[in-house]
Design an enzyme around this catalytic site. Structure first.
Site, PDB file in Angstrom:
ATOM      1  N   ARG A   1       0.541  11.595  -4.786  1.00 32.30           N
ATOM      2  CA  ARG A   1       0.725  10.978  -3.479  1.00 32.30           C
ATOM      3  C   ARG A   1       2.214  10.856  -3.206  1.00 32.30           C
ATOM      4  O   ARG A   1       2.888  10.002  -3.771  1.00 32.30           O
ATOM      5  CB  ARG A   1       0.038   9.608  -3.452  1.00 32.30           C
ATOM      6  CG  ARG A   1       0.437   8.751  -2.255  1.00 32.30           C
ATOM      7  CD  ARG A   1      -0.422   7.525  -2.098  1.00 32.30           C
ATOM      8  NE  ARG A   1      -0.537   6.697  -3.286  1.00 32.30           N
ATOM      9  CZ  ARG A   1       0.375   5.802  -3.671  1.00 32.30           C
ATOM     10  NH1 ARG A   1       1.491   5.651  -2.987  1.00 32.30           N
ATOM     11  NH2 ARG A   1       0.174   5.077  -4.746  1.00 32.30           N
TER      12      ARG A   1
ATOM     13  N   TYR B   1       7.609   0.643  -7.388  1.00 30.61           N
ATOM     14  CA  TYR B   1       6.942   0.956  -8.648  1.00 30.61           C
ATOM     15  C   TYR B   1       7.085   2.416  -9.078  1.00 30.61           C
ATOM     16  O   TYR B   1       6.540   2.807 -10.100  1.00 30.61           O
ATOM     17  CB  TYR B   1       5.449   0.587  -8.574  1.00 30.61           C
ATOM     18  CG  TYR B   1       4.696   1.206  -7.413  1.00 30.61           C
ATOM     19  CD1 TYR B   1       4.166   2.498  -7.487  1.00 30.61           C
ATOM     20  CD2 TYR B   1       4.502   0.501  -6.232  1.00 30.61           C
ATOM     21  CE1 TYR B   1       3.470   3.056  -6.432  1.00 30.61           C
ATOM     22  CE2 TYR B   1       3.805   1.045  -5.174  1.00 30.61           C
ATOM     23  CZ  TYR B   1       3.290   2.319  -5.276  1.00 30.61           C
ATOM     24  OH  TYR B   1       2.606   2.877  -4.211  1.00 30.61           O
TER      25      TYR B   1
ATOM     26  N   HIS C   1       0.787   4.350  -0.522  1.00 26.83           N
ATOM     27  CA  HIS C   1      -0.672   4.266  -0.573  1.00 26.83           C
ATOM     28  C   HIS C   1      -1.227   4.125   0.845  1.00 26.83           C
ATOM     29  O   HIS C   1      -2.150   4.834   1.245  1.00 26.83           O
ATOM     30  CB  HIS C   1      -1.088   3.078  -1.431  1.00 26.83           C
ATOM     31  CG  HIS C   1      -2.557   2.795  -1.395  1.00 26.83           C
ATOM     32  ND1 HIS C   1      -3.476   3.617  -1.984  1.00 26.83           N
ATOM     33  CD2 HIS C   1      -3.255   1.776  -0.832  1.00 26.83           C
ATOM     34  CE1 HIS C   1      -4.697   3.126  -1.791  1.00 26.83           C
ATOM     35  NE2 HIS C   1      -4.586   2.011  -1.098  1.00 26.83           N
TER      36      HIS C   1
END
Length: 377
Positions: free
Chosen positions: A271, A284, A275
């Protein structure tokens, strides 16, 4: 696409790295052979795959921009996962049924659904406006993993209706992410699908993160290995390779329609964005990881292949880019021109015959709305 199970017709191929990892097109745009999977497309079919990848990415980027400008409530981008979605979507036959999550915009596009449809959902205009029976593509599912149970039940129904066992048989595909494999629903679907030998392909887009949780927090073994514990086959495919995604999905679906039961495909991809638009992946993920995956870009590798094989030149690529731009502009204009629904229609489709509680809530909401009359709000 009609020849995904045939032998590759291009020349200059070399052996793939390992049979367990299905790859037909390297990040450098080189065709490779695999002992179990191959494609044989015409030049036009190769170009059409490239066209779909580019258009889908542009529409996705436009939707992200619309959300950032306050025109959509939220958006789940597919950036980086175009090959997994377009490849598997094109592998579906007309009679096959797909059960998506909320990110399968590329599969939706390959099923011939107007791309405005999911945007009306995320704008809050409706709850999804396409007909699942007409397009053989179910409504988006927001609850993580729930669609795998829906798909399993649908596949069991296909079997009971006697629609399995021939070339004209039906098959089902269920899409989900790596994080969903930790959900009970998905594991329950695995059990039922296996025990009842359903014509179902579980298609996991492993994009490496369940929101902020990396893959190692989800599993200690490759995800496709989980299939063996439930009694059906699993494999891992290069999720950034549109050719490989097509080939493995077509074979899995054909096996399912002929009565060979379920299987699990793990499309190993990434990805590239957040998200959803409410997420900040920089909290992160490190930049070097993103850069490494950018070198595996699904669109760039197919463009390189087309160029090397003499199937397309700059004028073709420029034309596709322009078509994608025009399509995105049209999408934007149609989103901005969507009429706002009457707030009272919120109660219309909760229950087919209503209920006393719903009627009371509707009455209270009507009074609340009336309290703003004449106030300029």
């Amino acid at each position: 696409m009609a020849k995904g199970e045939a032998k590759a017709r291009t020349t200059g191929t070399r052996a793939a790295p390992e049979p367990a990892f299905v790859q037909l097109l390297t990040p450098e745009g080189e065709r490779v052979e695999h002992p179990g999977y191959a494609v044989d497309f015409t030049d036009e079919e190769y170009r059409s795959l490239y066209h779909d990848l580019v258009v889908v990415r542009k529409l996705d980027a436009e939707a992200t921009a619309l959300q950032r400008q306050g025109e959509l409530g939220i958006w789940a981008s597919l950036l980086g996962q175009e090959a997994a979605q377009v490849g598997s979507g094109r592998a579906l036959r007309a009679q096959d049924m797909a059960f998506p999550t909320y990110r399968e915009h590329g599969v939706l596009y390959t099923r011939g659904i107007d791309p405005i449809m999911p945007l009306s959902l995320f704008r809050g205009v409706d709850q999804g406006a396409w007909d699942p029976n007409e397009f053989k593509f179910n409504m988006y599912t927001i609850v993580i993993g729930a669609q795998t149970l829906h798909a399993t039940g649908y596949a069991m129904g296909i079997t009971k209706d006697g629609k399995v066992g021939s070339d004209d048989g039906e098959a089902v595909i269920a899409y989900f992410g790596d994080g969903a494999t930790s959900q009970g629903d998905v594991n329950e679907a695995f059990i039922w699908a296996s025990v009842f030998n359903t014509p179902l392909v579980f298609f996991c887009q492993n994009n490496q993160y369940a929101i902020s949780e990396p893959l190692e927090r989800q599993t200690r073994v490759p995800l496709y290995h989980r299939a063996s514990g439930f009694g059906f086959p699993g494999l891992r495919v290069d999720g950034n390779d549109v050719l490989a995604c097509y080939a493995v999905t077509r074979k899995a679906l054909d096996d399912a329609r002929h009565g060979q039961g379920p299987s699990l495909i793990e499309a190993y991809t990434y990805r590239m964005g957040a998200h959803t638009t409410s997420d900040d992946p920089t909290r992160y993920r490190i930049a070097s990881e993103v850069e490494a995956w950018q070198a595996k870009d699904p669109i760039l590798r197919l463009r390189t292949f087309l160029t090397k094989q003499g199937m397309a030149k700059d004028d073709y690529f420029d034309a596709v880019d322009e078509e994608a731009r025009v399509t995105a502009v049209d999408l934007r204009e149609r989103v901005l021109n969507m009429p706002n629904p009457d707030p009272m229609t919120l109660f219309d489709h909760v229950y087919p015959h209503g209920s006393p509680e719903l009627a009371q809530q509707k009455e209270q909401f009507a009074k609340y709305l009336a309290s703003f009359e004449g106030s300029g709000h």
